[in-house]
Design a protein around this motif. Structure first.
Motif, PDB file in Angstrom:
ATOM      1  N   PHE A 112       0.786  -1.343  -0.119  1.00  0.00           N
ATOM      2  CA  PHE A 112       0.179  -0.384  -0.201  1.00  0.00           C
ATOM      3  C   PHE A 112       0.761   1.480   0.512  1.00  0.00           C
ATOM      4  N   SER A 113       1.710   1.839   0.444  1.00  0.00           N
ATOM      5  CA  SER A 113       2.790   2.662   0.791  1.00  0.00           C
ATOM      6  C   SER A 113       3.239   2.729  -0.479  1.00  0.00           C
ATOM      7  N   GLN A 114       3.758   1.620  -1.688  1.00  0.00           N
ATOM      8  CA  GLN A 114       4.380   2.046  -3.011  1.00  0.00           C
ATOM      9  C   GLN A 114       2.698   2.164  -4.008  1.00  0.00           C
ATOM     10  N   LYS A 115       2.090   2.043  -3.691  1.00  0.00           N
ATOM     11  CA  LYS A 115       0.767   2.202  -4.557  1.00  0.00           C
ATOM     12  C   LYS A 115       0.773   2.740  -6.071  1.00  0.00           C
ATOM     13  N   ALA A 116       0.702   2.930  -6.512  1.00  0.00           N
ATOM     14  CA  ALA A 116       0.956   2.376  -8.066  1.00  0.00           C
ATOM     15  C   ALA A 116       0.217   4.045  -8.118  1.00  0.00           C
ATOM     16  N   LYS A 117       0.702   4.967  -9.236  1.00  0.00           N
ATOM     17  CA  LYS A 117      -0.017   6.245  -9.884  1.00  0.00           C
ATOM     18  C   LYS A 117      -0.263   5.671 -11.603  1.00  0.00           C
ATOM     19  N   TYR A 118      -1.385   5.934 -12.191  1.00  0.00           N
ATOM     20  CA  TYR A 118      -2.055   5.489 -13.130  1.00  0.00           C
ATOM     21  C   TYR A 118      -2.423   6.863 -13.902  1.00  0.00           C
ATOM     22  N   ASP A 119      -1.504   7.134 -14.930  1.00  0.00           N
ATOM     23  CA  ASP A 119      -2.135   7.786 -16.306  1.00  0.00           C
ATOM     24  C   ASP A 119      -3.001   7.945 -17.753  1.00  0.00           C
ATOM     25  N   ASN A 120      -3.358   6.669 -17.581  1.00  0.00           N
ATOM     26  CA  ASN A 120      -4.289   6.316 -17.241  1.00  0.00           C
ATOM     27  C   ASN A 120      -5.557   7.029 -18.288  1.00  0.00           C
ATOM     28  N   PRO A 121      -5.938   7.547 -19.127  1.00  0.00           N
ATOM     29  CA  PRO A 121      -7.599   8.496 -18.676  1.00  0.00           C
ATOM     30  C   PRO A 121      -8.973   6.960 -18.692  1.00  0.00           C
ATOM     31  N   ILE A 122     -10.175   8.121 -17.737  1.00  0.00           N
ATOM     32  CA  ILE A 122     -10.876   7.386 -17.661  1.00  0.00           C
ATOM     33  C   ILE A 122     -11.755   7.860 -18.076  1.00  0.00           C
ATOM     34  N   PHE A 123     -12.269   8.043 -18.760  1.00  0.00           N
ATOM     35  CA  PHE A 123     -14.117   8.516 -19.558  1.00  0.00           C
ATOM     36  C   PHE A 123     -15.670   7.600 -18.724  1.00  0.00           C
ATOM     37  N   LEU A 124     -16.100   8.653 -18.436  1.00  0.00           N
ATOM     38  CA  LEU A 124     -16.843   7.972 -17.089  1.00  0.00           C
ATOM     39  C   LEU A 124     -18.150   9.175 -18.421  1.00  0.00           C
ATOM     40  N   MET A 125     -19.124   8.066 -19.067  1.00  0.00           N
ATOM     41  CA  MET A 125     -19.898   8.309 -19.673  1.00  0.00           C
ATOM     42  C   MET A 125     -21.401   8.938 -18.683  1.00  0.00           C
ATOM     43  N   ALA A 126     -21.613  10.590 -18.765  1.00  0.00           N
ATOM     44  CA  ALA A 126     -22.500  10.913 -17.952  1.00  0.00           C
ATOM     45  C   ALA A 126     -24.121  12.165 -18.684  1.00  0.00           C
ATOM     46  N   GLY A 127     -23.946  11.451 -20.188  1.00  0.00           N
ATOM     47  CA  GLY A 127     -24.712  12.264 -21.485  1.00  0.00           C
ATOM     48  C   GLY A 127     -26.473  11.685 -21.206  1.00  0.00           C
ATOM     49  N   GLY A 128     -26.104  10.451 -20.265  1.00  0.00           N
ATOM     50  CA  GLY A 128     -28.033  10.007 -20.980  1.00  0.00           C
ATOM     51  C   GLY A 128     -28.890  10.597 -20.497  1.00  0.00           C
ATOM     52  N   PHE A 129     -30.334  10.386 -20.681  1.00  0.00           N
ATOM     53  CA  PHE A 129     -31.737  11.728 -20.317  1.00  0.00           C
ATOM     54  C   PHE A 129     -31.591  10.240 -19.247  1.00  0.00           C
ATOM     55  N   GLY A 130     -32.033   9.041 -18.794  1.00  0.00           N
ATOM     56  CA  GLY A 130     -32.208   8.550 -17.625  1.00  0.00           C
ATOM     57  C   GLY A 130     -33.831   8.956 -17.906  1.00  0.00           C
TER      58      GLY A 130
END
Length: 351
Positions: A112-130
């Motif tokens: 845990f003290s050596q926890k990795a950090k990720y530069d990978n992009p995260i794409f959150l889809m939030a456009g729906g009408f629901g």
């Protein structure tokens, strides 16, 4: 997880001297006693051995006589936060991770003290009408509906942050200003948030064509903004990378029971009957990992959903894999789902 946890597995037939050598060689201050199938029987620490020697037990004593038979363990589906909390509460430096009673790994405070950090992009889809959640979504975009004390999308964001991700892109369409106002540029959480607005709905795959220049040339994780899950996203990414996949789709097992007796026949001849059979399927969980060569090839304003995009890639002999989800997963699409999420969030320990 420790890279050498398998080296601390010992048999209950081993004696104190043999296990002491294992503990000394691996420097984890711990040995895991397992049966022939890998099922955990107990744990032994250097302290356990020290107490045994102080009690004048010979080094030839079977380790099963001094092992701790009810150790604290974690399950494979536990979040990193839950495991860390267990270690802190129990004052442990390491916890074995189990699946169906068998050891599948080891978490340590050092990891845990050596926890990795990720530069990978995260794409959150939030456009729906629901639409199916009306009237709740009449004046509020579905991702901002609260499950527990936080909006659905904020819970997702925080899960990614705690897994080490910091580059976020949010796709908007319906009531975008409310989402922008809530999340801002991400400074509140020490992350970067960039918005991608769809003037017209493009589908989950089509939104990829609106990503701006400068997206890191790394596999991208795309997730629907109405999903509640305890998936460890870093494990998903590790799987994708190790398998050299072009795309990975998370899938969830779904059981469907036919409410009638099913008749098997050839023409008019009955060959057999099965009463109310249950069929097992894997369904799309709305979570994907996609390599840059795929998401950067989606053209601007192209209408396409992710399943169609992946089918096209399979037609080009791209390596598209499935990643089964064994933990909690809920697509909050209907009112029943929303109400279930309110009950489940209490015991999920997501954050």
């Amino acid at each position: 997880m420790s890279h050498n946890w398998k080296n601390i597995l010992v048999s209950p037939k081993h004696n104190i001297q043999q296990v002491l050598k294992v503990i000394d060689d691996e420097a984890l201050q711990l040995a895991l006693v397992v049966d022939d199938s890998g099922r955990l029987l107990g744990t032994v620490t250097d302290g356990d051995i020290r107490r045994a020697l102080l009690n004048s037990l010979p080094l030839t004593t079977s380790i099963s006589e001094i092992m701790f038979k009810k150790p604290t363990v974690g399950l494979r589906d536990f979040s990193q936060e839950k495991i860390l909390e267990l270690m802190k509460t129990k004052q442990l430096n390491a916890i074995p991770i189990l699946e169906n009673g068998k050891v599948v790994g080891l978490e340590t405070l050092n990891s845990f003290s050596q926890k990795a950090k990720y530069d990978n992009p995260i794409f959150l889809m939030a456009g729906g009408f629901g639409t199916r959640l009306k009237p709740l979504t009449d004046n509020c975009p579905k991702p901002l509906l609260k499950v527990g004390d936080k909006p659905i999308l904020e819970t997702l964001l925080l899960q990614f942050i705690k897994s080490g991700f910091h580059n976020f892109y949010i796709s908007t369409h319906y009531l975008p200003e409310m989402i922008r106002e809530h999340f801002g540029d991400g400074k509140k959480w020490n992350v970067n948030i960039i918005y991608v607005h769809e003037d017209a709905p493009l589908g989950t795959g089509g939104a990829l064509g609106l990503l701006p220049a400068g997206v890191p040339e790394l596999p991208l994780i795309l997730i629907n903004g109405d999903v509640l899950t305890n998936l460890d996203f870093s494990k998903l990414l590790t799987f994708h990378n190790k398998q050299n996949a072009d795309a990975t789709m998370c899938v969830r097992e779904y059981d469907y029971q036919i409410p009638y007796g099913v008749v098997e026949h050839e023409g008019t001849l009955v060959k057999g009957m099965v009463e109310k059979p249950t069929y097992h399927f894997f369904v799309n969980a709305g979570i994907y990992v996609i390599d840059p060569k795929i998401y950067k090839a989606v053209t601007n304003n192209k209408i396409i959903d992710m399943p169609t995009l992946l089918e096209q890639q399979m037609g080009k002999n791209k390596k598209v894999l499935s990643f089964p989800l064994h933990g909690y997963w809920l697509d909050i699409g209907r009112m029943d789902d929303f109400e279930k999420a309110q009950q489940d969030i209490v015991n999920l320990d997501l954050l």
